[in-house]
Design a protein around this motif. Structure first.
Motif, PDB file in Angstrom:
ATOM      1  N   LEU A 123      26.025  39.046  23.932  1.00  0.00           N
ATOM      2  CA  LEU A 123      27.477  38.964  23.807  1.00  0.00           C
ATOM      3  C   LEU A 123      27.860  37.543  23.471  1.00  0.00           C
ATOM      4  O   LEU A 123      27.410  36.609  24.136  1.00  0.00           O
ATOM      5  N   LYS A 124      28.688  37.382  22.457  1.00  0.00           N
ATOM      6  CA  LYS A 124      29.192  36.064  22.123  1.00  0.00           C
ATOM      7  C   LYS A 124      30.156  35.634  23.221  1.00  0.00           C
ATOM      8  O   LYS A 124      31.074  36.369  23.572  1.00  0.00           O
ATOM      9  N   PHE A 125      29.948  34.468  23.780  1.00  0.00           N
ATOM     10  CA  PHE A 125      30.830  33.942  24.815  1.00  0.00           C
ATOM     11  C   PHE A 125      32.188  33.620  24.204  1.00  0.00           C
ATOM     12  O   PHE A 125      32.280  32.895  23.224  1.00  0.00           O
ATOM     13  N   ARG A 126      33.247  34.183  24.794  1.00  0.00           N
ATOM     14  CA  ARG A 126      34.595  33.994  24.270  1.00  0.00           C
ATOM     15  C   ARG A 126      35.504  33.284  25.256  1.00  0.00           C
ATOM     16  O   ARG A 126      36.710  33.264  25.071  1.00  0.00           O
ATOM     17  N   GLY A 127      34.925  32.748  26.301  1.00  0.00           N
ATOM     18  CA  GLY A 127      35.720  32.035  27.284  1.00  0.00           C
ATOM     19  C   GLY A 127      35.737  32.766  28.615  1.00  0.00           C
ATOM     20  O   GLY A 127      35.432  33.946  28.696  1.00  0.00           O
ATOM     21  N   PHE A 128      36.100  32.045  29.651  1.00  0.00           N
ATOM     22  CA  PHE A 128      36.109  32.611  30.986  1.00  0.00           C
ATOM     23  C   PHE A 128      37.250  33.593  31.194  1.00  0.00           C
ATOM     24  O   PHE A 128      37.172  34.477  32.034  1.00  0.00           O
ATOM     25  N   SER A 129      38.320  33.469  30.423  1.00  0.00           N
ATOM     26  CA  SER A 129      39.464  34.358  30.599  1.00  0.00           C
ATOM     27  C   SER A 129      39.219  35.728  29.964  1.00  0.00           C
ATOM     28  O   SER A 129      39.957  36.666  30.223  1.00  0.00           O
ATOM     29  N   ASP A 152      34.904  23.331  33.770  1.00  0.00           N
ATOM     30  CA  ASP A 152      35.395  24.197  34.847  1.00  0.00           C
ATOM     31  C   ASP A 152      34.211  24.840  35.559  1.00  0.00           C
ATOM     32  O   ASP A 152      33.855  25.991  35.296  1.00  0.00           O
ATOM     33  N   LEU A 153      33.603  24.091  36.461  1.00  0.00           N
ATOM     34  CA  LEU A 153      32.399  24.537  37.157  1.00  0.00           C
ATOM     35  C   LEU A 153      32.631  25.834  37.930  1.00  0.00           C
ATOM     36  O   LEU A 153      31.814  26.755  37.876  1.00  0.00           O
ATOM     37  N   LEU A 154      33.739  25.944  38.646  1.00  0.00           N
ATOM     38  CA  LEU A 154      34.013  27.134  39.446  1.00  0.00           C
ATOM     39  C   LEU A 154      34.119  28.371  38.552  1.00  0.00           C
ATOM     40  O   LEU A 154      33.561  29.430  38.877  1.00  0.00           O
ATOM     41  N   ALA A 155      34.792  28.263  37.423  1.00  0.00           N
ATOM     42  CA  ALA A 155      34.903  29.400  36.497  1.00  0.00           C
ATOM     43  C   ALA A 155      33.528  29.792  35.968  1.00  0.00           C
ATOM     44  O   ALA A 155      33.222  30.980  35.826  1.00  0.00           O
ATOM     45  N   PHE A 156      32.687  28.799  35.692  1.00  0.00           N
ATOM     46  CA  PHE A 156      31.341  29.070  35.192  1.00  0.00           C
ATOM     47  C   PHE A 156      30.506  29.787  36.248  1.00  0.00           C
ATOM     48  O   PHE A 156      29.798  30.753  35.951  1.00  0.00           O
ATOM     49  N   VAL A 157      30.598  29.347  37.487  1.00  0.00           N
ATOM     50  CA  VAL A 157      29.870  30.002  38.588  1.00  0.00           C
ATOM     51  C   VAL A 157      30.371  31.438  38.761  1.00  0.00           C
ATOM     52  O   VAL A 157      29.572  32.374  38.884  1.00  0.00           O
TER      53      VAL A 157
END
Length: 166
Positions: A123-129, A152-157
């Motif tokens: 899947l192509k990463f399209r952002g955390f949102s 944005d470490l928390l969003a990545f985790v």
């Protein structure tokens, strides 16, 4: 290929019974993909996980002594395929030279038999949102991972709690 797959099956669970993810970079013609699918089915057979729940991943314990194939998969709809084709080149700046070079050889067509064996589509990463489904996997270069973690470490985790990445 038969010898390689047989060797993988023979030694895959020598140290651990936990699942093995086979990351297959598809650079083969459709006729060879058909041969590959047959070889994988003949040798690994029922030990291949062919589908995962799109909402939640099973635990590693649920997948003991199983093989999961990661790779390109046919889309459910033609609109998705068009979108994926356009997205393929959308973020070339995020990729290192090796990744760009590999993509040049990716076939434009994926065989249905091969696609049926892929349980972890890329899947192509399209952002955390815009989170993907649990049964998809995104790949990140080291520089992209570093940038995302700093941003944005928390969003990545949290992203990695819901789906796989590498």
């Amino acid at each position: 290929l038969s010898q390689v797959v047989s060797t993988i099956k023979e030694h895959a669970f020598t140290t651990s019974d936990y699942p093995v993810i086979l990351s297959i970079e598809m650079h083969c013609s459709v006729p060879f993909q058909i041969k590959m699918a047959k070889i994988f089915q003949e040798i690994l057979g029922p030990d291949i996980v062919t589908c995962l729940d799109e909402n939640t991943l099973p635990t590693p314990a649920d997948l003991k002594r199983k093989f999961i194939i990661k790779g390109n998969k046919l889309s459910e709809s033609p609109a998705e395929e068009d979108s994926e084709a356009k997205d393929k080149y959308a973020d070339q700046d995020d990729k290192d030279d090796a990744e760009k070079e590999q993509e040049k050889d990716v076939p434009s067509t994926i065989d249905q038999d091969w696609s049926n064996l892929v349980a972890l589509p890329t899947l192509k990463f399209r952002g955390f949102s815009l989170p993907g489904k649990a049964d998809q996997i995104s790949s990140f270069s080291e520089s992209k991972t570093d940038t995302l973690a700093k941003k944005d470490l928390l969003a990545f985790v949290n992203y990695n709690k819901k789906q796989l990445s590498r």
